[in-house]
Design a protein around this motif. Structure first.
Motif, PDB file in Angstrom:
ATOM      1  N   LEU A  73      -3.018  -1.537  -9.094  1.00  0.00           N
ATOM      2  CA  LEU A  73      -4.309  -1.583  -8.419  1.00  0.00           C
ATOM      3  C   LEU A  73      -4.164  -1.739  -6.908  1.00  0.00           C
ATOM      4  O   LEU A  73      -5.049  -1.372  -6.154  1.00  0.00           O
ATOM      5  CB  LEU A  73      -5.160  -2.725  -8.976  1.00  0.00           C
ATOM      6  CG  LEU A  73      -5.661  -2.527 -10.417  1.00  0.00           C
ATOM      7  CD1 LEU A  73      -6.403  -3.763 -10.882  1.00  0.00           C
ATOM      8  CD2 LEU A  73      -6.556  -1.299 -10.518  1.00  0.00           C
ATOM      9  N   LYS A  74      -3.050  -2.304  -6.469  1.00  0.00           N
ATOM     10  CA  LYS A  74      -2.848  -2.464  -5.033  1.00  0.00           C
ATOM     11  C   LYS A  74      -1.727  -1.581  -4.503  1.00  0.00           C
ATOM     12  O   LYS A  74      -1.357  -1.694  -3.343  1.00  0.00           O
ATOM     13  CB  LYS A  74      -2.548  -3.928  -4.711  1.00  0.00           C
ATOM     14  CG  LYS A  74      -1.413  -4.552  -5.507  1.00  0.00           C
ATOM     15  CD  LYS A  74      -1.298  -6.037  -5.204  1.00  0.00           C
ATOM     16  CE  LYS A  74      -0.175  -6.676  -6.020  1.00  0.00           C
ATOM     17  NZ  LYS A  74      -0.011  -8.098  -5.730  1.00  0.00           N
ATOM     18  N   ALA A 103      -0.046  11.929   2.235  1.00  0.00           N
ATOM     19  CA  ALA A 103       0.520  10.773   2.930  1.00  0.00           C
ATOM     20  C   ALA A 103      -0.517  10.144   3.855  1.00  0.00           C
ATOM     21  O   ALA A 103      -0.676   8.918   3.899  1.00  0.00           O
ATOM     22  CB  ALA A 103       1.761  11.178   3.715  1.00  0.00           C
ATOM     23  N   TYR A 104      -1.262  10.979   4.560  1.00  0.00           N
ATOM     24  CA  TYR A 104      -2.258  10.451   5.495  1.00  0.00           C
ATOM     25  C   TYR A 104      -3.471   9.897   4.758  1.00  0.00           C
ATOM     26  O   TYR A 104      -4.138   8.980   5.272  1.00  0.00           O
ATOM     27  CB  TYR A 104      -2.655  11.508   6.506  1.00  0.00           C
ATOM     28  CG  TYR A 104      -1.671  11.578   7.657  1.00  0.00           C
ATOM     29  CD1 TYR A 104      -1.877  10.842   8.815  1.00  0.00           C
ATOM     30  CD2 TYR A 104      -0.513  12.337   7.553  1.00  0.00           C
ATOM     31  CE1 TYR A 104      -0.969  10.873   9.857  1.00  0.00           C
ATOM     32  CE2 TYR A 104       0.410  12.373   8.594  1.00  0.00           C
ATOM     33  CZ  TYR A 104       0.179  11.643   9.741  1.00  0.00           C
ATOM     34  OH  TYR A 104       1.086  11.662  10.773  1.00  0.00           O
ATOM     35  N   GLU A 105      -3.782  10.419   3.582  1.00  0.00           N
ATOM     36  CA  GLU A 105      -4.836   9.806   2.779  1.00  0.00           C
ATOM     37  C   GLU A 105      -4.473   8.363   2.434  1.00  0.00           C
ATOM     38  O   GLU A 105      -5.302   7.457   2.553  1.00  0.00           O
ATOM     39  CB  GLU A 105      -5.048  10.609   1.493  1.00  0.00           C
ATOM     40  CG  GLU A 105      -5.853  11.874   1.656  1.00  0.00           C
ATOM     41  CD  GLU A 105      -6.037  12.624   0.344  1.00  0.00           C
ATOM     42  OE1 GLU A 105      -6.822  13.591   0.325  1.00  0.00           O
ATOM     43  OE2 GLU A 105      -5.394  12.245  -0.653  1.00  0.00           O
ATOM     44  N   SER A 138      -5.173   2.601   3.479  1.00  0.00           N
ATOM     45  CA  SER A 138      -4.594   1.267   3.665  1.00  0.00           C
ATOM     46  C   SER A 138      -5.055   0.652   4.976  1.00  0.00           C
ATOM     47  O   SER A 138      -5.301  -0.558   5.060  1.00  0.00           O
ATOM     48  CB  SER A 138      -3.061   1.343   3.623  1.00  0.00           C
ATOM     49  OG  SER A 138      -2.548   2.019   4.754  1.00  0.00           O
ATOM     50  N   GLN A 139      -5.207   1.475   6.018  1.00  0.00           N
ATOM     51  CA  GLN A 139      -5.660   0.956   7.303  1.00  0.00           C
ATOM     52  C   GLN A 139      -7.118   0.521   7.244  1.00  0.00           C
ATOM     53  O   GLN A 139      -7.508  -0.444   7.911  1.00  0.00           O
ATOM     54  CB  GLN A 139      -5.439   2.015   8.389  1.00  0.00           C
ATOM     55  CG  GLN A 139      -3.966   2.222   8.723  1.00  0.00           C
ATOM     56  CD  GLN A 139      -3.729   3.371   9.699  1.00  0.00           C
ATOM     57  OE1 GLN A 139      -4.342   4.431   9.597  1.00  0.00           O
ATOM     58  NE2 GLN A 139      -2.836   3.164  10.640  1.00  0.00           N
ATOM     59  N   VAL A 140      -7.922   1.223   6.443  1.00  0.00           N
ATOM     60  CA  VAL A 140      -9.314   0.814   6.263  1.00  0.00           C
ATOM     61  C   VAL A 140      -9.373  -0.560   5.598  1.00  0.00           C
ATOM     62  O   VAL A 140     -10.134  -1.437   6.027  1.00  0.00           O
ATOM     63  CB  VAL A 140     -10.083   1.852   5.421  1.00  0.00           C
ATOM     64  CG1 VAL A 140     -11.388   1.261   4.887  1.00  0.00           C
ATOM     65  CG2 VAL A 140     -10.388   3.087   6.259  1.00  0.00           C
ATOM     66  N   VAL A 141      -8.579  -0.741   4.551  1.00  0.00           N
ATOM     67  CA  VAL A 141      -8.567  -2.035   3.859  1.00  0.00           C
ATOM     68  C   VAL A 141      -8.126  -3.145   4.809  1.00  0.00           C
ATOM     69  O   VAL A 141      -8.711  -4.230   4.831  1.00  0.00           O
ATOM     70  CB  VAL A 141      -7.641  -1.970   2.630  1.00  0.00           C
ATOM     71  CG1 VAL A 141      -7.495  -3.355   2.005  1.00  0.00           C
ATOM     72  CG2 VAL A 141      -8.193  -0.999   1.598  1.00  0.00           C
ATOM     73  N   ASN A 169      -9.250  -0.043  -4.815  1.00  0.00           N
ATOM     74  CA  ASN A 169      -8.475   1.162  -5.120  1.00  0.00           C
ATOM     75  C   ASN A 169      -8.726   2.200  -4.045  1.00  0.00           C
ATOM     76  O   ASN A 169      -9.641   2.081  -3.231  1.00  0.00           O
ATOM     77  CB  ASN A 169      -8.816   1.703  -6.513  1.00  0.00           C
ATOM     78  CG  ASN A 169     -10.304   1.950  -6.676  1.00  0.00           C
ATOM     79  OD1 ASN A 169     -10.898   2.777  -5.992  1.00  0.00           O
ATOM     80  ND2 ASN A 169     -10.941   1.209  -7.595  1.00  0.00           N
ATOM     81  N   GLU A 170      -7.885   3.210  -4.044  1.00  0.00           N
ATOM     82  CA  GLU A 170      -7.974   4.233  -3.004  1.00  0.00           C
ATOM     83  C   GLU A 170      -9.289   4.991  -3.065  1.00  0.00           C
ATOM     84  O   GLU A 170      -9.846   5.387  -2.029  1.00  0.00           O
ATOM     85  CB  GLU A 170      -6.808   5.204  -3.138  1.00  0.00           C
ATOM     86  CG  GLU A 170      -6.742   6.234  -2.030  1.00  0.00           C
ATOM     87  CD  GLU A 170      -5.817   7.378  -2.354  1.00  0.00           C
ATOM     88  OE1 GLU A 170      -5.821   8.360  -1.590  1.00  0.00           O
ATOM     89  OE2 GLU A 170      -5.100   7.311  -3.371  1.00  0.00           O
ATOM     90  N   ALA A 171      -9.809   5.214  -4.266  1.00  0.00           N
ATOM     91  CA  ALA A 171     -11.061   5.955  -4.407  1.00  0.00           C
ATOM     92  C   ALA A 171     -12.201   5.252  -3.685  1.00  0.00           C
ATOM     93  O   ALA A 171     -13.075   5.902  -3.102  1.00  0.00           O
ATOM     94  CB  ALA A 171     -11.388   6.137  -5.888  1.00  0.00           C
ATOM     95  N   GLN A 172     -12.230   3.937  -3.707  1.00  0.00           N
ATOM     96  CA  GLN A 172     -13.255   3.181  -2.996  1.00  0.00           C
ATOM     97  C   GLN A 172     -13.053   3.259  -1.487  1.00  0.00           C
ATOM     98  O   GLN A 172     -14.010   3.316  -0.723  1.00  0.00           O
ATOM     99  CB  GLN A 172     -13.243   1.713  -3.431  1.00  0.00           C
ATOM    100  CG  GLN A 172     -13.713   1.468  -4.856  1.00  0.00           C
ATOM    101  CD  GLN A 172     -13.608  -0.004  -5.233  1.00  0.00           C
ATOM    102  OE1 GLN A 172     -12.848  -0.754  -4.638  1.00  0.00           O
ATOM    103  NE2 GLN A 172     -14.381  -0.411  -6.231  1.00  0.00           N
ATOM    104  N   ALA A 173     -11.804   3.231  -1.053  1.00  0.00           N
ATOM    105  CA  ALA A 173     -11.509   3.181   0.380  1.00  0.00           C
ATOM    106  C   ALA A 173     -11.602   4.539   1.063  1.00  0.00           C
ATOM    107  O   ALA A 173     -11.937   4.623   2.245  1.00  0.00           O
ATOM    108  CB  ALA A 173     -10.114   2.603   0.599  1.00  0.00           C
TER     109      ALA A 173
END
Length: 239
Positions: free
Chosen positions: A67-68, A108-110, A115-118, A138-142
């Motif tokens: 999840l992380k 990779a940039y996705e 991660s930077q948004v989180v 999760n990535e889908a939320q971010a």
């Protein structure tokens, strides 16, 4: 064996003993080649056996780590890119991602952007200083939040998504809808501001102030030539 030691062992701090080892450059294919788990003793309908409890602990640990994973992977990629840790064996970061991990530059940039948004949302030292009670899990939320380039906007959109989530379930679709609505409102405000600016400039023209309108549709080099020509004209006037 004469085969060079896999550099992945140097990144042991980022991995877990519960996960199967992934061979260099094989990605998911390396994991799919591992042996199936051995059969375990089944308990009753109301109680797990010791081996089942052990399996549950292991599986849930893997799920929790998974999840992380997007945050950990994205953060690691950002560090590798920023410090150019790939430079000994690869000329570019993109080549490193493709050969070492089998992921494309966009992918990779996705991961890095998510991660930077989180990190930005969870940062309590920024402006505004108060972080939301929860962060994207999760990535889908971010991912939808990466469309907002301002950290304050990202936080505001995420907080709104948390507060308005139907039945408390923060789905990727809901976050996407919140971001779309915020972008729509921002676009409307930009258009309103541009209209007010245009009205102001037209008033200046009517009052006798010369206004030079840059030909925005022209190529960049022609725009530069146009600006230099106007500056030359003004210079000849002694202004």
């Amino acid at each position: 064996m004469n085969r060079r030691r896999d550099r992945a062992s140097d990144l042991a701090a980022f991995t877990s003993d519960l996960a199967p080892p992934v061979r260099r450059g094989r990605g998911l294919d390396g994991m799919l080649g591992t042996a199936a788990p051995a059969p375990i003793e089944r308990g009753t309908d109301t109680e797990l056996s010791l081996s089942e409890m052990d399996a549950l602990v292991q599986c849930e640990a893997i799920i929790e780590r998974g999840l992380k994973t997007f945050f950990e992977v994205g953060t690691a990629l950002v560090r590798i890119r920023d410090l150019e840790l790939y430079r000994i064996e690869y000329r570019t970061f993109e080549a490193y991602c493709a050969d070492r991990w089998g992921i494309s530059r966009p992918r990779a940039y996705e991961l890095m952007n998510a991660s930077q948004v989180v990190s930005a949302i969870a940062d309590k030292t920024g402006d505004p200083p108060a972080a939301p009670l929860v962060v994207p899990q999760n990535e889908a939320q971010a991912r939808p939040l990466t469309r907002l380039k301002d950290v304050a906007q990202q936080r505001a959109a995420w907080q709104q998504a948390v507060e308005t989530a139907p039945d408390g379930r923060i789905t990727a679709a809901h976050v996407e809808q919140v971001v779309k609505e915020m972008l729509r409102k921002l676009e409307m405000e930009i258009h309103r501001f541009a209209k007010r600016q245009m009205t102001f400039f037209r008033m200046m023209e009517r009052s006798g102030t010369p206004i030079y309108w840059l030909p925005w549709e022209a190529p960049r080099d022609e725009q530069v030539d146009w600006v230099l020509a106007r500056l030359g004209e003004e210079g000849q006037k002694g202004i």
